[in-house]
Scaffold this active site. Structure first.
Site, PDB file in Angstrom:
ATOM      1  N   HIS B  56      52.703 -24.315 -19.660  1.00 21.80           N
ATOM      2  CA  HIS B  56      52.718 -24.349 -21.126  1.00 21.80           C
ATOM      3  C   HIS B  56      53.130 -22.995 -21.710  1.00 21.80           C
ATOM      4  O   HIS B  56      52.897 -22.734 -22.889  1.00 21.80           O
ATOM      5  CB  HIS B  56      51.336 -24.721 -21.661  1.00 21.80           C
ATOM      6  N   HIS B 215      51.521 -32.738 -21.194  1.00 22.91           N
ATOM      7  CA  HIS B 215      51.749 -32.920 -19.758  1.00 22.91           C
ATOM      8  C   HIS B 215      52.607 -34.154 -19.519  1.00 22.91           C
ATOM      9  O   HIS B 215      52.688 -34.663 -18.407  1.00 22.91           O
ATOM     10  CB  HIS B 215      50.425 -33.101 -19.019  1.00 22.91           C
TER      11      HIS B 215
END
Lengths: 334, 334
Positions: B56, B215
């Protein structure tokens, strides 16, 4: 082609409007002809203007602000801006000490900025950036291409201009930084120009393009996909060979700035992995990386790929790299 | 799968090493267990620690530094860090006023940070972020997911902590910011987790995933690809509906921060186009966008997509959003 767009003809204006609205404290957007200027006009300094085709964001509008550019002229995607844009921008930001154009070496940009310079009622000079060591001539230009090293030129020249330096001094520094900078890019995928609607080039799942340009121009060769360390090693070798061929020697302390630039679709996690390898390899060649920049600074729309840029520092370049800057895409000390 | 990697097992360490080397002025990397801390330990303040799965970036290590985090604990790609990481980080950065964990609401992260908190020899509190209004429960969690709004929580809480505020005050501000923030994401492509070697989900050239997680978790629905304005309009409606359902009313002046976050492979040109539409639509609903952030701040590896985040400001949040910060990914006034 899946992109976040509406009508293809409106992409540029809608994006520019978004940029200007998001950064209303920093920039003003002027339309027809299109250019962006600093919100607060600078006084008594060389006015620094850059520009080029869009699709390389944050280059160039993201670098407007104190310590960097006074104005930027965006063309359509991968298309040069026209002389009326540079002229209007120059009229707006001229602050009594002349205009310095920073232009990436592509034939269309060079021609249009030259035409603008000829028509300008002010003294002007131009720094042509040509840091890409991948190929000598390319699809859109003769001579070396200007790529991510342009950001370093814009940062350093912009810093010097804030001190009230002359047009000649600003041009000299820009030429020096360009001369001491070399870049090479690698693509894993093509970019897709919205108006074309399909990838600029075909590349298979097992290939990479070594030496790719920031418009998807061909590079040195098509290669088989390999480990990151091997790819980065080839990039580092290309850069060191380029400095050697051009007889540019690192300074005594061999300090350098390493810029790992994503082309738009490469995860930051991979860019830092590439940085790790590149810094180690340059160190093994006696070059100390003392300044770093990692991220998407000169992109090629949605291309997955990276460019490696090394700038050999001296005290003057280091000072201007470190100085305060306040732009949308680079901010230090302000 | 084409990625700039070497051995899949080494991606995280090589990337962390690159990050720590590139930002040696800002962070220190500690290995086995893995965590990153500020280069210069802060004194007499609540220590702010975040963490979560990698992939991320720049979340969370990119937000370590003055005015934001004291430490970050990176797990493997899309995998929670383990309690030993949080414990070691807390031991290193504890500065006499307790530990505040900022944790995105995913089951693994929540469990591991809870275990660490129980074992900690210091007073601690936790802010759970849950700004994603797309779905109530999801693949990796029960309750709302924490996504890009986490950056706003980390910025504001980090700012307050620098003033010497108590642990309780820092937690209260974090909870307030989280409560006044809503996000929703859209994916045009899947991400590819390196260890999996293939896209997390299949999506055709004519589809988008509305409400996707960071995700690649499923969102609200699979939709037909449309114009950007229509997609953004649905995002804006989802956010406004969420605030309404939660009885969160904009403040009197209805000032808000708009964050347009790229998931990793979306060109900045498109992000600004999205910003342009989102800001206009929120304005039509009486919300004045007075603060903006546009770029890749909470990514999902190489996913093409975007999330829209709105944070309803009040004077306290505005003050802490505007305050100086010096991290790799956010820098203001320093």
């Amino acid at each position: 082609m899946k992109k976040f767009i509406n009508n293809i003809d409106d992409i540029l204006i809608e994006s520019l409007n978004g940029f200007a609205t998001a950064h209303t404290d920093l920039v003003s957007l002027h339309l027809a002809p299109n250019f962006l200027t600093r919100k607060n006009k600078a006084q008594n300094k060389v006015a620094i203007i850059s520009g080029g085709g869009s699709g390389h964001e944050p280059l160039h509008a993201g670098y407007i602000g104190y310590g960097m550019l006074d104005a930027a002229c965006p063309g359509h995607v991968f298309t040069s801006p026209t002389p009326d844009q540079m002229l209007a921008a120059a009229e707006t930001v001229h602050a009594g000490k002349g205009i310095l154009f920073i232009v990436k070496n592509y034939a269309g940009d060079v021609m249009n900025f030259e035409m603008a310079a000829e028509m300008l009622p002010f003294e002007s000079a131009t720094v042509l950036t040509s840091d890409d060591c991948a190929v000598v001539n390319s699809t859109y230009t003769s001579g070396r291409r200007g790529v991510a090293g342009t950001v370093i030129v814009e940062k350093c020249v912009g810093s010097l201009a804030e001190t009230g330096a002359t047009l000649q001094a600003c041009k000299a520094l820009g030429d020096k930084v360009n001369n001491r900078t070399a870049s090479i890019g690698v693509a894993l995928t093509s970019c897709t120009v919205p108006a074309a609607g399909r990838p600029t080039f075909d590349i298979s799942d097992t290939e990479l393009e070594m030496g790719v340009g920031i418009h998807g121009e061909p590079g040195r060769r098509r290669e088989t996909m390999r480990e990151a360390d091997e790819i980065v090693s080839d990039c580092v070798d290309a850069i060191l060979t380029d400095f050697k061929l051009r007889n540019i020697e690192p300074a005594e302390n061999k300090a350098a700035l390493l810029l790992i630039n994503g082309f738009g679709a490469t995860p930051l996690m991979e860019l830092y992995l590439i940085y790790n390898t590149a810094a180690k390899l340059f160190n093994q060649h006696g070059i100390q990386i003392s300044r770093s920049l990692v991220g998407n600074y000169t992109t090629a729309l949605d291309m997955a790929g990276v460019s490696v840029t090394l700038c050999l520092l001296d005290d003057e370049i280091k000072q201007h790299w470190d100085s305060p800057v306040h732009t949308a895409a680079l901010r230090v000390g302000m």
